[in-house]
Design an enzyme around this catalytic site. Structure first.
Site, short mmCIF file in Angstrom:
data_model
loop_
_atom_site.label_atom_id
_atom_site.label_comp_id
_atom_site.label_asym_id
_atom_site.label_seq_id
_atom_site.Cartn_x
_atom_site.Cartn_y
_atom_site.Cartn_z
N GLY A 164 0.79 -1.24 0.00
CA GLY A 164 0.00 0.00 0.00
C GLY A 164 0.81 1.28 0.00
N GLY A 195 4.05 -3.67 -3.72
CA GLY A 195 3.84 -3.91 -5.15
C GLY A 195 4.21 -2.64 -5.90
N ARG A 196 3.29 -1.68 -5.84
CA ARG A 196 3.47 -0.42 -6.56
C ARG A 196 4.80 0.26 -6.23
NH1 ARG A 196 -1.17 2.67 -7.84
NH2 ARG A 196 -2.23 1.47 -6.23
N ARG A 232 -6.03 2.46 -15.54
CA ARG A 232 -6.07 3.21 -14.28
C ARG A 232 -6.81 4.55 -14.36
NH1 ARG A 232 -2.52 4.72 -11.26
NH2 ARG A 232 -3.44 3.84 -9.39
N CYS A 239 -14.43 2.64 -28.02
CA CYS A 239 -15.77 3.22 -28.08
C CYS A 239 -16.35 3.44 -26.69
CB CYS A 239 -16.68 2.31 -28.89
SG CYS A 239 -16.05 2.08 -30.52
N TYR A 270 0.32 -2.10 -12.13
CA TYR A 270 -1.09 -2.16 -12.50
C TYR A 270 -1.33 -1.55 -13.89
CZ TYR A 270 -1.10 -3.10 -7.53
OH TYR A 270 -0.81 -3.63 -6.28
N1 LLP Z 1 -0.91 -7.09 -0.36
C1 LLP Z 1 -2.19 -7.37 -0.67
C2 LLP Z 1 -2.89 -8.35 0.14
C3 LLP Z 1 -2.81 -6.73 -1.74
O1 LLP Z 1 -4.08 -7.01 -2.03
C4 LLP Z 1 -2.09 -5.77 -2.51
C5 LLP Z 1 -2.73 -5.06 -3.62
C6 LLP Z 1 -0.76 -5.53 -2.17
C7 LLP Z 1 -0.19 -6.20 -1.09
C8 LLP Z 1 0.11 -4.57 -2.94
O2 LLP Z 1 -0.32 -3.27 -2.76
P1 LLP Z 1 0.59 -2.06 -3.32
O3 LLP Z 1 1.89 -2.07 -2.55
O4 LLP Z 1 0.81 -2.28 -4.75
O5 LLP Z 1 -0.23 -0.84 -3.05
N2 LLP Z 1 -5.23 -1.86 -9.37
C9 LLP Z 1 -5.08 -0.86 -8.34
C10 LLP Z 1 -4.36 -1.37 -7.12
C11 LLP Z 1 -4.97 -2.64 -6.55
C12 LLP Z 1 -4.23 -3.16 -5.33
C13 LLP Z 1 -4.65 -4.55 -5.02
N3 LLP Z 1 -3.98 -5.13 -3.89
C14 LLP Z 1 -4.40 0.36 -8.93
O6 LLP Z 1 -4.10 0.38 -10.11
O7 LLP Z 1 -4.19 1.34 -8.23
#
Ligand code: LLP
Length: 422
Positions: free
Chosen positions: A239, A289-290, A326, A356, A385
């Site tokens: 997150g 992740g991000r 996004r 479209c 993403y």
């Molecule tokens: N851990 C869990 C259990 C998760 O569900 C997620 C992401 C992460 C870690 C990684 O989160 P990050 O560090 O990337 O924030 N498609 C959306 C984001 C969806 C996130 C889903 N879960 C976007 O493009 O912003």
């Protein structure tokens, strides 16, 4: 860290001109920087210093095998959210004892596959799932190691679709049942309960939210320990938000007055939470992740047409919402600028795709250098993403992906062809 920069008026990635890459492979095209991926992993690892921990890259952010191999080679772990991601993690070379498995809806075959491959642990999201994992583990004569995801009802000020830690969300087990679920899990013969997991959402930019969430977990660990329940591991999820505005700068690019560089970094967010987490005396897990991958990629696209109506100027490009969803899905901001800056004639435009749907856009009412047919644009911070959410909607072929490594570059995924949509 940030490997996308202008040399004179040309956009480069590491030591490669992106005009050259776009000409060679065509557009739309995702381009990544290997050096930047490595830097981001190392930067996060550095924050932990000597702290006992395991960072598990959240594969859902970008699951290209070549990228996973780079991350695996850094020695960190991976968090998978499906059997496909488990397969990719193993194939990329992540050691099974560094692989975790998240998700509210794990199928029986997925649980079986994870157990057979001796992954490190499952993150359990409901009581029923707990019993199913126990039953499957018993059948396979295995012990399933688990962390239990707790929902602390903490609001993360982010888009509602990616906020996951509130009571009304489907994720985790409500805090008030935490003790009960731990007690139940401890009775199960084929389950080993290791710790607590929490993940309150994605693209969270306020350190206070992380501190609040860290305090909530640490307090719960104290409560559980007072009841003689041992908690060895604390998984703080992912997150960690990243900066999307003002990513690249050049004197001929329009300035983003509204969003002055926030200097937001993952390191600062982690550094805010870590002292609180450390007090729990547990092994700390995170699932970034991000924060590892967003800044390492761009989406290159070409201007097809200019179209001026009585209200607007549209820059119609060859990438669409099927390539990068996004903006359409979350109204997300991505900086856009020309690969070759030819002028400082700014105009307010909508940058739109060919599909479209009126929601098929990358920027609305955005100040952009005057661009015309044939010009290439770069859409920044699309490493996370981006491609993973691409689809074949409107019969569109998914784009190719390219990796830049110093002064070399190569395809890491072919552009789809007709046979992929037949
Ligand atoms: N851990 C869990 C259990 C998760 O569900 C997620 C992401 C992460 C870690 C990684 O989160 P990050 O560090 O990337 O924030 N498609 C959306 C984001 C969806 C996130 C889903 N879960 C976007 O493009 O912003």
């Amino acid at each position: 860290m940030y490997e996308f920069h202008y040399r004179n008026n040309e956009l480069w990635c590491e030591d490669i001109s992106l005009s050259e890459v776009a000409e060679k492979f065509g557009t739309p095209l995702y381009v990544y920087s290997k050096r930047s991926i490595i830097d981001h992993c190392r930067e996060i690892e550095k924050v932990f210093g000597e702290v006992d921990h395991l960072s598990c890259y959240s594969i859902k952010a970008n699951s290209n095998l070549n990228i996973l191999k780079i991350i695996a080679a850094e020695g960190i772990g991976a968090d998978a959210g499906s059997i496909g991601e488990l397969h990719l993690a193993l194939k990329a070379g992540f050691s099974p004892d560094k692989i975790t498995f998240s998700g509210v809806g794990k199928r029986d075959d997925e649980i079986e596959f994870a157990l057979q491959n001796d992954i490190n642990l499952f993150i359990v999201e409901s009581e029923e799932e707990l019993y199913i994992i126990n039953t499957i583990a018993a059948k396979l004569v295995k012990i399933a190691r688990i962390q239990i995801r707790i929902n602390f009802d903490i609001s993360a000020s982010t888009h509602p679709y990616i906020s996951t830690g509130e009571r009304h969300n489907k994720f985790g087990i409500e805090q008030m049942y935490a003790e009960e679920i731990f007690q139940k899990a401890l009775q199960l013969k084929n389950i080993e309960v290791l710790g607590i997991h929490t993940h309150i959402g994605s693209q969270i930019t306020d350190p206070e939210t992380f501190i609040e969430s860290a305090k909530a977990v640490v307090d719960l660990i104290k409560v559980l320990r007072n009841k003689n329940i041992q908690v060895h591991e604390l998984n703080f999820g992912g997150g960690f938000g990243v900066q999307y505005h003002d990513f690249v700068k050049h004197e001929l690019l329009p300035t983003d007055e509204e969003h002055v560089d926030s200097k937001l970094t993952t390191v600062k967010l982690l550094e805010a939470a870590l002292p609180v987490l450390k007090a729990s005396n547990t092994k700390i897990f995170i699932q970034p992740g991000r924060s590892i991958i967003a800044h390492t990629g761009v989406l290159l696209t070409k201007v097809l047409y200019r179209k001026t109506t009585s209200e607007k100027t549209f820059i119609i490009v060859d990438a669409g919402m099927n390539d990068l969803i996004r903006p359409s899905l979350y109204k997300s901001y991505h900086q856009i600028s020309p690969i070759t800056i030819k002028n400082s004639e700014y105009e307010i435009v909508d940058v739109v795709g060919p599909l479209c749907e009126s929601g098929d856009y990358f920027a609305l009412n955005r100040s952009l250098n005057y661009s015309e047919r044939g010009d290439h644009l770069s859409i920044f911070c699309t490493g996370a993403y981006g491609y993973v959410l691409a689809s074949n909607y409107n019969g569109r072929l998914k784009p190719a992906e390219v990796m830049v490594d110093g002064d070399k570059y190569f395809l890491i995924r072919d552009r789809q062809s007709f046979k992929d949509i037949e």
